[in-house]
Motif scaffolding. Sequence first.
Motif, short mmCIF file in Angstrom:
data_model
loop_
_atom_site.label_atom_id
_atom_site.label_comp_id
_atom_site.label_asym_id
_atom_site.label_seq_id
_atom_site.Cartn_x
_atom_site.Cartn_y
_atom_site.Cartn_z
N THR A 115 0.86 -1.18 0.00
CA THR A 115 0.00 0.00 0.00
C THR A 115 0.89 1.23 0.00
N ALA A 116 0.76 2.07 -1.04
CA ALA A 116 1.58 3.27 -1.15
C ALA A 116 0.90 4.24 -2.10
N ARG A 117 1.03 5.52 -1.82
CA ARG A 117 0.46 6.57 -2.67
C ARG A 117 -1.03 6.32 -2.95
N ASP A 118 -1.76 5.95 -1.87
CA ASP A 118 -3.22 5.72 -1.93
C ASP A 118 -3.58 4.57 -2.88
N ARG A 119 -2.67 3.65 -3.09
CA ARG A 119 -2.95 2.49 -3.92
C ARG A 119 -2.66 1.23 -3.11
N HIS A 120 -3.54 0.24 -3.24
CA HIS A 120 -3.36 -1.05 -2.57
C HIS A 120 -3.29 -2.12 -3.64
N LEU A 121 -2.16 -2.84 -3.70
CA LEU A 121 -1.92 -3.82 -4.75
C LEU A 121 -1.50 -5.15 -4.16
N ARG A 122 -1.94 -6.23 -4.81
CA ARG A 122 -1.42 -7.56 -4.53
C ARG A 122 -0.33 -7.84 -5.54
N THR A 123 0.87 -8.12 -5.09
CA THR A 123 2.01 -8.28 -6.00
C THR A 123 3.00 -9.25 -5.39
N GLY A 124 4.02 -9.59 -6.16
CA GLY A 124 5.08 -10.45 -5.68
C GLY A 124 6.39 -9.71 -5.63
N GLY A 125 7.49 -10.45 -5.54
CA GLY A 125 8.80 -9.83 -5.47
C GLY A 125 9.39 -9.89 -4.08
N THR A 126 10.66 -9.55 -4.00
CA THR A 126 11.39 -9.58 -2.74
C THR A 126 11.94 -8.20 -2.42
N VAL A 127 11.80 -7.78 -1.16
CA VAL A 127 12.39 -6.53 -0.71
C VAL A 127 13.36 -6.84 0.43
#
Length: 597
Positions: A115-127
């Motif tokens: 969730t960032a910049r008023d957007r909520h997304l389902r996503t993958g990847g590694t941080v």
Amino acid sequence: MPLLGAAAWLGAIATQRSGTAAYAGLAVAAGLVWLLGPRLPPGRTRLLLAALLIAAAAVTGAVLRHDAVRGSPLRDFAAMRATAEVVGTVVSDPRAIQGRSGPQAVLRLRVREVTARDRHLRTGGTVVVIGVPGWNRAELGERVLARGRLTVSDDPGTAALLTGARDPVRIRGPDPWWRASAVVRASIRRAVAHRPPEQAGLVPALVDGDDAGLPPDIKQDFRTTGLTHLTAVSGTNLTLVVGSLLLVARAVGVRRRWLAVVGLAGIAGFILLARTEPSVLRAAVMGTVGLFAFGPDGRRRGLRALGVAVAGLVLVQPDLAVAAGFALSVLATAGIVLLGPPLSRALARWLPGGAAEAVAVPTAAQLACTPVIAGLSGEVSLVAIGANLLAGPAVAPATVLGLVGGLVGLVWPWAGRLCGTVAGWSVGWIVAVARHAAALPGAAIGWGSSAPAIGLLSLLCVLLAVALPRLVRHRTVGAALLALVVLVVLGVPGRLWSALVAGDWPPPGWVLVACDVGQGDALALAVGRRAAVVVDAGPDPRAVDGCLDRLGVERVPLVVLSHNLPRCTSRTTSSALPAVTRRHVSPSSRTTYRRSR
């Protein structure tokens, strides 16, 4: 299979270095095969086509993976340095570090939602999370909510960095198998907690790669002596653990296919215990290759298994292709499989069979890995083979007893401490070998890491690998080579050379010289013709004065006292500095005293 594994590896390396331009290289190679194909036997042509196919698969897999990371919305948010809430699963153990703002923790998170910049997304990847020390309590496999600022990562396999992360919010605990492995790891640490720090840190590192408690000076000694592979998860760890498990299974009557089931269960348990990071998977696969190499026709079976392992690992995890640990594992395994048997047979002509194998295995592995190690460190260790030979007998009991101590300690803590004590004694010998070997004058020599230097070293290693079995076949030649290595390690040739060229000291164009002033420090930094800045002076005025005389220093524009100025003023300034200033500081120069913490 070795050729197919090499093709996959080269394809992944080309993609990591040049991206989609690797397809141009594949096209050129395909053209050559098309031109030369009619002149080659049908079997050779099919083999080259198969190599091209698997190289193309490796290139495509790496390109798709990198495109997926670059196209992740996490990259877009990171480019904007957006503040975000990330929901993900912890996929690595936290590691404490010292950051600019104080103690911090670092770990990897596999993302599920952002969730960032008023957007909520389902996503993958590694941080990669860099946050407050509260992250040190995060457990592998648990799902957490993390808050911080996303920034761009230089690692092509990492979508973003989450910096300034506040304390995690736990959503769900780890799965039962992760909790079980964490309990065993903690029990291993408790079993050796009563031992000295270097032993208490090295036993967990041998068993499951947990080197968080290993003192920094021991790590440096291990790097100098070529024993670093013992402090990380390697194929040796898996071979020892699974091999011991198979011996126990055979002792209780397990036979044939059920032994394979026990072996696979042992490999799975080892991966859970040591964590499912790429380095652990690589070590597990290479350890399995080592198990294939045992028994009849071990050389052919080992090479086939190695080719399959390299191709499979590169296709599943393309980033491994440019990882130094992967290269070291592959080369060490290949060296043992290819050079180990002929070298062992040559030594067995005048050594007992067990002693011949004990010398041949570390020699073959170290010779194969030397160019890569030199490329990483710029040095060639001259004591690595001897250190591995001396430390080798203690590795197996330390690893097996450390694991047994952790398992038994879950039920009987006193028995676990007893096993941990014996494991500590074993690693105590390894620590002693590392310390004494690292302190030898010729422990390592500077070589350089440039392409010509590494190319020359690789050529020398290949020539030595071909010639060594023939040279050590005879007792006289083998003993002479061993004596030569011992003399070099003890620094005898270096001392003789220094004695011959002592009249040419100091070397022309010197920049920084550390003067021998006994118990203390004194540095001379060249700042002009016959001029040098002096940093500290040591307790004896004659020592630093004589050093400056030999260097030809006539003027000292600056003297720096780095610590303990009040005490230094009463001792050093009243003794050594007048000697320095009386003979070397010109009347027009100004001597400045600086005090630092």
